[in-house]
Design a protein around this motif. Structure first.
Motif, PDB file in Angstrom:
ATOM      1  N   ALA A  47       0.832  -1.208   0.000  1.00  0.00           N
ATOM      2  CA  ALA A  47       0.000   0.000   0.000  1.00  0.00           C
ATOM      3  C   ALA A  47       0.864   1.254   0.000  1.00  0.00           C
ATOM      4  CB  ALA A  47      -0.929   0.000   1.213  1.00  0.00           C
ATOM      5  N   TYR A  48       1.935   1.230   0.775  1.00  0.00           N
ATOM      6  CA  TYR A  48       2.845   2.384   0.840  1.00  0.00           C
ATOM      7  C   TYR A  48       3.459   2.662  -0.531  1.00  0.00           C
ATOM      8  CZ  TYR A  48       6.808   5.237   2.440  1.00  0.00           C
ATOM      9  OH  TYR A  48       7.724   6.244   2.630  1.00  0.00           O
ATOM     10  N   ARG A  49       3.909   1.609  -1.191  1.00  0.00           N
ATOM     11  CA  ARG A  49       4.536   1.778  -2.516  1.00  0.00           C
ATOM     12  C   ARG A  49       3.516   2.267  -3.544  1.00  0.00           C
ATOM     13  NH1 ARG A  49       9.488   2.433  -1.131  1.00  0.00           N
ATOM     14  NH2 ARG A  49      10.496   0.602  -0.302  1.00  0.00           N
ATOM     15  N   ILE A  50       2.293   1.788  -3.470  1.00  0.00           N
ATOM     16  CA  ILE A  50       1.265   2.219  -4.422  1.00  0.00           C
ATOM     17  C   ILE A  50       0.884   3.675  -4.178  1.00  0.00           C
ATOM     18  CG2 ILE A  50      -1.172   1.927  -5.050  1.00  0.00           C
ATOM     19  CD1 ILE A  50      -0.740  -1.107  -4.617  1.00  0.00           C
ATOM     20  N   LEU A  51       0.693   4.051  -2.911  1.00  0.00           N
ATOM     21  CA  LEU A  51       0.186   5.386  -2.593  1.00  0.00           C
ATOM     22  C   LEU A  51       1.268   6.456  -2.538  1.00  0.00           C
ATOM     23  CD1 LEU A  51      -2.355   4.287   0.130  1.00  0.00           C
ATOM     24  CD2 LEU A  51      -2.887   5.133  -2.158  1.00  0.00           C
ATOM     25  N   MET A  52       2.489   6.094  -2.173  1.00  0.00           N
ATOM     26  CA  MET A  52       3.547   7.091  -2.010  1.00  0.00           C
ATOM     27  C   MET A  52       4.580   7.048  -3.130  1.00  0.00           C
ATOM     28  SD  MET A  52       2.545   8.365   0.799  1.00  0.00           S
ATOM     29  CE  MET A  52       1.780   8.017   2.352  1.00  0.00           C
ATOM     30  N   GLY A  53       4.517   6.029  -3.963  1.00  0.00           N
ATOM     31  CA  GLY A  53       5.465   5.910  -5.063  1.00  0.00           C
ATOM     32  C   GLY A  53       6.512   4.842  -4.783  1.00  0.00           C
ATOM     33  N   ALA A  54       6.997   4.257  -5.830  1.00  0.00           N
ATOM     34  CA  ALA A  54       7.961   3.158  -5.707  1.00  0.00           C
ATOM     35  C   ALA A  54       9.280   3.586  -5.090  1.00  0.00           C
ATOM     36  CB  ALA A  54       8.210   2.529  -7.073  1.00  0.00           C
ATOM     37  N   GLU A  55       9.605   4.874  -5.177  1.00  0.00           N
ATOM     38  CA  GLU A  55      10.873   5.369  -4.642  1.00  0.00           C
ATOM     39  C   GLU A  55      10.766   5.868  -3.196  1.00  0.00           C
ATOM     40  OE1 GLU A  55      13.688   4.990  -6.376  1.00  0.00           O
ATOM     41  OE2 GLU A  55      12.431   4.054  -7.899  1.00  0.00           O
ATOM     42  N   ALA A  56       9.570   5.825  -2.620  1.00  0.00           N
ATOM     43  CA  ALA A  56       9.384   6.312  -1.244  1.00  0.00           C
ATOM     44  C   ALA A  56      10.202   5.443  -0.293  1.00  0.00           C
ATOM     45  CB  ALA A  56       7.914   6.283  -0.868  1.00  0.00           C
ATOM     46  N   VAL A  69       7.320  -1.817   9.815  1.00  0.00           N
ATOM     47  CA  VAL A  69       7.826  -1.024   8.704  1.00  0.00           C
ATOM     48  C   VAL A  69       8.006   0.403   9.203  1.00  0.00           C
ATOM     49  CG1 VAL A  69       7.339  -0.129   6.399  1.00  0.00           C
ATOM     50  CG2 VAL A  69       6.685  -2.467   6.985  1.00  0.00           C
ATOM     51  N   ILE A  70       9.177   0.943   8.990  1.00  0.00           N
ATOM     52  CA  ILE A  70       9.455   2.335   9.337  1.00  0.00           C
ATOM     53  C   ILE A  70       9.421   3.110   8.026  1.00  0.00           C
ATOM     54  CG2 ILE A  70      11.133   3.931  10.320  1.00  0.00           C
ATOM     55  CD1 ILE A  70      12.203   1.521  11.944  1.00  0.00           C
ATOM     56  N   ARG A  71       8.573   4.131   7.989  1.00  0.00           N
ATOM     57  CA  ARG A  71       8.352   4.850   6.744  1.00  0.00           C
ATOM     58  C   ARG A  71       8.075   6.319   7.024  1.00  0.00           C
ATOM     59  NH1 ARG A  71       2.935   5.930   6.262  1.00  0.00           N
ATOM     60  NH2 ARG A  71       1.588   4.792   7.684  1.00  0.00           N
ATOM     61  N   LEU A  72       8.108   7.101   5.969  1.00  0.00           N
ATOM     62  CA  LEU A  72       7.737   8.512   6.064  1.00  0.00           C
ATOM     63  C   LEU A  72       6.221   8.642   6.049  1.00  0.00           C
ATOM     64  CD1 LEU A  72      10.247  10.115   3.543  1.00  0.00           C
ATOM     65  CD2 LEU A  72      10.399  10.076   6.034  1.00  0.00           C
ATOM     66  N   ARG A  73       5.747   9.701   6.646  1.00  0.00           N
ATOM     67  CA  ARG A  73       4.311   9.971   6.601  1.00  0.00           C
ATOM     68  C   ARG A  73       3.973  10.673   5.299  1.00  0.00           C
ATOM     69  NH1 ARG A  73       0.952  10.411  11.830  1.00  0.00           N
ATOM     70  NH2 ARG A  73       1.899   8.644  12.864  1.00  0.00           N
ATOM     71  N   GLY A  74       2.716  10.508   4.902  1.00  0.00           N
ATOM     72  CA  GLY A  74       2.223  11.163   3.696  1.00  0.00           C
ATOM     73  C   GLY A  74       0.940  11.911   4.014  1.00  0.00           C
ATOM     74  N   ARG A  75       0.088  12.034   3.023  1.00  0.00           N
ATOM     75  CA  ARG A  75      -1.217  12.651   3.242  1.00  0.00           C
ATOM     76  C   ARG A  75      -2.005  11.806   4.243  1.00  0.00           C
ATOM     77  NH1 ARG A  75      -0.847  11.279  -1.696  1.00  0.00           N
ATOM     78  NH2 ARG A  75      -2.823  10.165  -1.697  1.00  0.00           N
ATOM     79  N   PRO A  76      -2.830  12.421   5.077  1.00  0.00           N
ATOM     80  CA  PRO A  76      -3.574  11.659   6.087  1.00  0.00           C
ATOM     81  C   PRO A  76      -4.405  10.513   5.513  1.00  0.00           C
ATOM     82  CG  PRO A  76      -3.724  13.989   6.584  1.00  0.00           C
ATOM     83  CD  PRO A  76      -3.043  13.878   5.244  1.00  0.00           C
ATOM     84  N   ASN A  77      -5.084  10.737   4.398  1.00  0.00           N
ATOM     85  CA  ASN A  77      -5.885   9.660   3.800  1.00  0.00           C
ATOM     86  C   ASN A  77      -5.005   8.493   3.365  1.00  0.00           C
ATOM     87  OD1 ASN A  77      -8.179  11.158   4.173  1.00  0.00           O
ATOM     88  ND2 ASN A  77      -8.309  11.858   2.051  1.00  0.00           N
ATOM     89  N   ALA A  78      -3.880   8.805   2.748  1.00  0.00           N
ATOM     90  CA  ALA A  78      -2.963   7.760   2.299  1.00  0.00           C
ATOM     91  C   ALA A  78      -2.360   7.028   3.492  1.00  0.00           C
ATOM     92  CB  ALA A  78      -1.856   8.363   1.434  1.00  0.00           C
ATOM     93  N   ALA A  80      -3.723   6.593   6.416  1.00  0.00           N
ATOM     94  CA  ALA A  80      -4.760   5.731   6.992  1.00  0.00           C
ATOM     95  C   ALA A  80      -4.911   4.453   6.164  1.00  0.00           C
ATOM     96  CB  ALA A  80      -6.083   6.472   7.085  1.00  0.00           C
ATOM     97  N   LEU A  81      -4.873   4.577   4.848  1.00  0.00           N
ATOM     98  CA  LEU A  81      -4.975   3.396   3.988  1.00  0.00           C
ATOM     99  C   LEU A  81      -3.777   2.469   4.170  1.00  0.00           C
ATOM    100  CD1 LEU A  81      -6.404   4.948   0.708  1.00  0.00           C
ATOM    101  CD2 LEU A  81      -7.565   3.423   2.313  1.00  0.00           C
ATOM    102  N   VAL A  82      -2.586   3.042   4.299  1.00  0.00           N
ATOM    103  CA  VAL A  82      -1.388   2.227   4.529  1.00  0.00           C
ATOM    104  C   VAL A  82      -1.508   1.499   5.867  1.00  0.00           C
ATOM    105  CG1 VAL A  82       1.102   2.315   4.951  1.00  0.00           C
ATOM    106  CG2 VAL A  82       0.119   3.631   3.076  1.00  0.00           C
ATOM    107  N   ALA A  83      -1.987   2.196   6.893  1.00  0.00           N
ATOM    108  CA  ALA A  83      -2.138   1.577   8.215  1.00  0.00           C
ATOM    109  C   ALA A  83      -3.184   0.465   8.190  1.00  0.00           C
ATOM    110  CB  ALA A  83      -2.508   2.635   9.252  1.00  0.00           C
ATOM    111  N   LEU A  84      -4.245   0.633   7.423  1.00  0.00           N
ATOM    112  CA  LEU A  84      -5.303  -0.383   7.351  1.00  0.00           C
ATOM    113  C   LEU A  84      -4.947  -1.547   6.427  1.00  0.00           C
ATOM    114  CD1 LEU A  84      -8.419   1.941   7.235  1.00  0.00           C
ATOM    115  CD2 LEU A  84      -7.717   0.448   9.123  1.00  0.00           C
ATOM    116  N   ALA A  85      -4.046  -1.323   5.485  1.00  0.00           N
ATOM    117  CA  ALA A  85      -3.684  -2.371   4.531  1.00  0.00           C
ATOM    118  C   ALA A  85      -3.024  -3.564   5.218  1.00  0.00           C
ATOM    119  CB  ALA A  85      -2.753  -1.813   3.457  1.00  0.00           C
TER     120      ALA A  85
END
Length: 138
Positions: A47-56, A69-78, A80-85
């Motif tokens: 979900a992170y790669r789809i919503l934030m881009g393959a290079e995120a 998974v340790i990652r950067l935050r993005g838009r709140p909607n994205a 939330a989707l990453v967290a629910l995925a």
């Protein structure tokens, strides 16, 4: 986590060799739980790669049977989707095996129950549930 899987394969093999089906079944059940953890984290990553881009940038940390998974935050909607995925991924993975129900009903049933447990975990006050609620508050 690979050491756990080596031990589980050895345990299942020993159980099969010695005619102890309960030992083999116990190893299979533990393997399902460990695989569900990996699938859960893979759900976050996909979900992170789809919503934030393959290079995120993201780092998967595996320590024993604990993964995150340790990652950067993005838009709140994205976010939330990453967290629910993550919690949704194990139930989706177990659904793939439903057509093979007649081959191993107890194992597939257990995998579905573990997947449901991941989804229900979103209601807990820690982990992905806490992350989703924090995002909703922001």
């Amino acid at each position: 986590m690979s050491l756990f899987f080596v031990i589980l394969v050895a345990t299942a093999s020993i159980g099969s060799f010695l005619g102890l089906p309960l030992l083999s079944a116990a190893a299979a059940l533990v393997a399902i739980v460990l695989l569900s953890i990996l699938v859960h984290e893979a759900g976050h990553v996909v979900a992170y790669r789809i919503l934030m881009g393959a290079e995120a940038p993201a780092i998967a940390v595996v320590k024993g049977a604990s993964c995150r998974v340790i990652r950067l935050r993005g838009r709140p909607n994205a976010d939330a989707l990453v967290a629910l995925a993550g919690p949704i991924a194990p139930i989706m993975a177990s659904a793939v095996f439903l057509p093979f129900w007649n081959l191993a009903p107890p194992l597939i049933g257990f995998a579905v129950l573990v997947g449901i447990g991941h989804v229900v975990s979103v209601a807990l006050p820690f982990g992905d549930g806490a992350t989703v609620r924090e995002i909703m508050r922001a």
